[in-house]
Design an enzyme around this catalytic site. Structure first.
Site, PDB file in Angstrom:
ATOM      1  N   ASP A   1       0.353   3.731   5.919  1.00 56.18           N
ATOM      2  CA  ASP A   1      -0.529   3.014   5.011  1.00 56.18           C
ATOM      3  C   ASP A   1      -0.960   4.043   3.964  1.00 56.18           C
ATOM      4  O   ASP A   1      -0.775   5.253   4.142  1.00 56.18           O
ATOM      5  CB  ASP A   1      -1.721   2.412   5.766  1.00 56.18           C
ATOM      6  CG  ASP A   1      -2.359   1.270   4.962  1.00 56.18           C
ATOM      7  OD1 ASP A   1      -2.160   1.222   3.734  1.00 56.18           O
ATOM      8  OD2 ASP A   1      -3.056   0.426   5.564  1.00 56.18           O
TER       9      ASP A   1
HETATM   10  C1  BGC Z   1      -3.744  -1.515   2.843  1.00 51.78           C
HETATM   11  C2  BGC Z   1      -2.310  -1.988   2.969  1.00 51.78           C
HETATM   12  C3  BGC Z   1      -1.693  -2.071   1.605  1.00 51.78           C
HETATM   13  C4  BGC Z   1      -1.804  -0.711   0.924  1.00 51.78           C
HETATM   14  C5  BGC Z   1      -1.206  -0.683  -0.468  1.00 51.78           C
HETATM   15  C6  BGC Z   1      -3.874  -0.260   2.018  1.00 51.78           C
HETATM   16  O1  BGC Z   1      -5.201   0.035   1.753  1.00 51.78           O
HETATM   17  O2  BGC Z   1      -4.288  -1.328   4.119  1.00 51.78           O
HETATM   18  O3  BGC Z   1      -2.251  -3.221   3.623  1.00 51.78           O
HETATM   19  O4  BGC Z   1      -0.361  -2.491   1.702  1.00 51.78           O
HETATM   20  O5  BGC Z   1      -3.178  -0.369   0.810  1.00 51.78           O
HETATM   21  O6  BGC Z   1      -1.964  -1.397  -1.366  1.00 51.78           O
END
Ligand code: BGC
Length: 732
Positions: free
Chosen positions: A267
């Site tokens: 993530d």
């Molecule tokens: C989220 C993800 C997301 C990523 C990119 C993160 O903060 O938990 O689900 O895909 O950001 O935006």
């Protein structure tokens, strides 16, 4: 030189020309087995220097990971996900603020799953894949399959269910749909990301049995059945190690047990080390933030899997094999999404077909929880409707965190009702309550709402949750939102009191938006009908109007148990929620209906529940034999008859009970389901096949999936609490 090398690999100049924007041809391509690209991948790896390989292992901008120019290896381009292609970020974190990045805003995960319609899951995926393709993406960051462990989790609206089988099946359809468009899906957040509070540091302490039976199977199903090409690890730790470097999750389960051939990514900002991540962690480090908090144009070479990794491997040449494995998996995905050929089908965005599908999912995903005296669909006695509630006019698409979408349009409930029913009924509107920082009601708005109710024959109250206050995206006034859990199991702004007052004046139909329900209160009894809509997407208002008027017959089913009180949920009473530095899942495998049914504990609305305007009859379970060996498939069928007055759809739910297991097992577990569409008076036979998986549990002693021979019960019903037919079998 480079072109000579690439020619040797069978990659032509024409193919190179289209790297990164391979949107030609119109055929539907299927994903290839891993072996297909093996030779080309080997050759490419043999040409790459350590520095070049490393470029593939980390972000090169906010939503790309690096490529290698010398070898014409393009960047991989990603986008959120999961219910629409997000508006464009620049290479840094700022939005591009362009006008050509709107998309189809599909119902969110919780509404999709409430359809219990696997084919619809597939179609949903094709829309998303096609739009991601049109927008030049390679990977769409969805579906989210974390288990709904507590109603307070801020991201439940993006997730699918409290049950791993249901979540896995709906995810597999979605993934196949996305990937039929030559785009990779990315199942997330692996694993046990069941709270948003302290998501970046909390350590989820979960038994191996609970991981294997509850928190991992949806990922396993996404891999085995959905053939998902990528996976995103969660921010949190599981049993002491960050997910992005978790030896058990990545080495033992993802690679060994699930035999995952695709790529794993962190993530955003979820990697915390170089060595551990290299040896047993994710393949790609994503993020935009460096340790010093810099977000605008960070130097990606400073990432853990960038220069520090090159330094480490130079000191330990024996580690280069780990780099090669990561590069191999990344290249496999690149080949699969046609970065090196022209085979990707053409993508489309915001087509009528896509918007119709958004409406269809909303129609099938809306759940009718109660319908006293068949108040719905509205009868001819109704002349004036009072639509009351803030959610009647709120647009939700752009809210909630990373899943935000710039919807091409969004039909609000009030617009949908006016457009579809405005000719037939007089429609008046009152806001009733106003989102505000104190969370309180407004006497003036209440007065207006009660006056509106007095003028009408029926009240359609549209409330529940919303993502956040406009303009306060990242502060504490967020409910269904990333980075924050709900503080209470109770609708904000004293909606319970308002509904109660309205219901005393006129028959009231309550429509609940949100990623969860709320605690039991008088309004539940006083509302004549209750509809749970989740977040129903850009055509949600149309779908709602169709259901209220009877143009569509509701067929959605709850994907989570609605308990009367927060403390009734085992995550709150036995386990912990939310945790702080740690969160102990002491309830183990007894999550959702597995707990309520085993303990015989009353619920407000059970898992799998959802009414229709018609009624269904379930015939006997028909099976040829009753004794099986563990390797045999248990086959049976059941007749379902629509014996009411409307055409409609029923979800036939098959649960298995194992009363004689040597370990304690839940009273029943969902192992199959099928949605069946029946004209009034029609009967259809629905067939099921259950293999060994349906009867197994994770034995903590042998650390393996095990079937204990003996008697099993097959329970067929239309909710976990409404079992209509049973059959007993023996597994020898
Ligand atoms: C989220 C993800 C997301 C990523 C990119 C993160 O903060 O938990 O689900 O895909 O950001 O935006």
């Amino acid at each position: 030189m480079a072109s000579k090398i690439l020619n040797m690999l069978g990659i032509t100049a024409m193919m190179l020309f289209t790297f990164g924007c391979s949107q030609q041809g119109n055929k539907n391509t299927k994903m290839a087995p891993p072996s297909k690209y093996e030779k080309q991948i080997d050759s490419l790896i043999s040409l790459m220097t350590l520095e070049e390989k490393t470029k593939l292992l980390h972000a090169s901008s906010s939503f790309t990971s690096g490529g290698v120019e010398r070898l014409h290896i393009p960047e991989l381009t990603m986008s959120d996900g999961p219910h629409g292609v997000r508006m464009e970020h620049g290479r840094d974190w700022e939005f591009d603020n362009v006008t050509n990045d709107s998309a189809t805003y599909l119902p969110t995960g919780i509404t999709l799953a409430s359809t219990w319609n696997k084919q619809l899951g597939y179609k949903y995926g094709t829309v998303l894949g096609s739009e991601a393709n049109e927008r030049g993406k390679d990977i769409i960051l969805g579906p989210g399959v974390c288990i709904i462990r507590s109603p307070l989790n801020g991201r439940n609206f993006e997730y699918l269910a409290e049950d791993p089988y249901l979540a896995g099946e709906m995810a597999a359809g979605y993934i196949k749909g996305v990937q039929s468009q030559g785009i990779a899906a990315c199942v997330k957040h692996y694993a046990a990301n069941n709270q948003e509070t302290k998501r970046g540091s909390v350590d989820a302490i979960v038994s191996e049995r609970a991981l294997q039976e509850i928190y991992l199977p949806a990922f396993g199903h996404a891999i085995k059945e959905g053939k998902v090409l990528s996976i995103m690890t969660a921010y949190n730790k599981v049993n002491g190690q960050y997910c992005a470097e978790n030896q058990y999750l990545i080495d033992s389960v993802l690679h060994d047990q699930f035999d995952f051939k695709g790529l794993s990514m962190s993530d955003w900002g979820g990697v915390h080390s170089t060595k551990a991540t290299l040896l047993h962690g994710v393949d790609i480090e994503m993020g935009t933030e460096l340790a010093d908090g810099t977000r605008k144009n960070p130097n990606y070479n400073d990432f853990f899997l960038a220069n520090p990794l090159i330094k480490l491997v130079k000191e330990h040449p024996e580690y280069e094999k780990y780099v090669d494995e990561k590069v191999r998996r990344i290249l496999y995905v690149m080949f699969s999404v046609h970065k090196f050929d022209n085979e990707r089908p053409k993508g489309y965005r915001n087509t009528e077909e896509h918007h119709v599908l958004a409406r269809k999912v909303a129609e099938e995903g809306i759940v009718l929880l109660k319908n006293e005296n068949n108040i719905l669909p509205l009868g001819d006695n109704v002349k004036t409707i009072a639509v009351i509630g803030d959610n009647a006019t709120v647009k939700h698409a752009a809210q909630g965190g990373s899943s935000q979408v710039k919807a091409q349009y969004e039909v609000t409930p009030l617009e949908g009702i006016k457009k579809l029913l405005g000719d037939k009924y007089k429609i008046i509107y009152a806001r009733g309550y106003e989102p505000n920082k104190k969370g309180t009601s407004s006497p003036k708005l209440i007065k207006e709402a009660l006056a509106a109710a007095r003028k009408a024959d029926v009240v359609i109250y549209i409330g529940g949750w919303l993502h956040n206050l406009p303009g306060h995206v990242w502060d504490q006034y967020r409910f269904d939102a990333e980075g924050k859990d709900k503080a209470a199991y109770e609708f904000p702004y004293d909606q319970a009191g308002l509904i109660d007052q309205l219901a005393k004046i006129k028959p009231t139909v309550t429509v609940v938006f949100g990623g969860s329900f709320a605690k039991y209160d008088k309004w539940v009894d006083d509302s004549k009908a209750i509809l749970f809509v989740g977040y129903p997407g850009m055509e949600g208002g149309t779908a709602l109007a169709e259901i209220i008027s009877g143009k569509a017959n509701p067929s959605g089913k709850l994907t989570f148990t609605v308990a009367k009180e927060l403390k009734d949920y085992p995550s709150h009473s036995i386990g912990e929620f939310p945790g702080d530095s740690t969160v102990e899942y002491k309830e183990g495998i007894f999550v959702g209906y597995r707990y309520f049914d085993t303990e015989g504990k009353e619920t407000m609305f059970p898992f799998g529940h959802g009414l229709s305007y018609t009624t269904f009859d379930f015939g006997d379970v028909k099976m040829d034999k009753k004794e099986f060996s563990p390797s045999e498939t248990v086959k049976f069928s059941i007749d379902v008859t629509n014996n009411g007055d409307y055409d409609g759809a029923e979800v036939v739910q098959v649960y298995v009970s194992d009363p004689s297991a040597k370990v304690k097992r839940p009273a029943k577990e969902l192992k199959a389901f099928e949605k069946v569409f029946l004209k009034k008076g029609e009967t259809k036979s629905v067939s099921f096949e259950l293999n060994k998986d349906a009867f197994s549990y994770w034995d903590p002693e042998t650390k393996a999936w095990t079937v204990d021979p003996g008697k099993f019960e097959i329970l067929v019903g239309n909710s976990s609490a409404d079992i209509r037919q049973k059959a007993e079998i023996t597994i020898k």
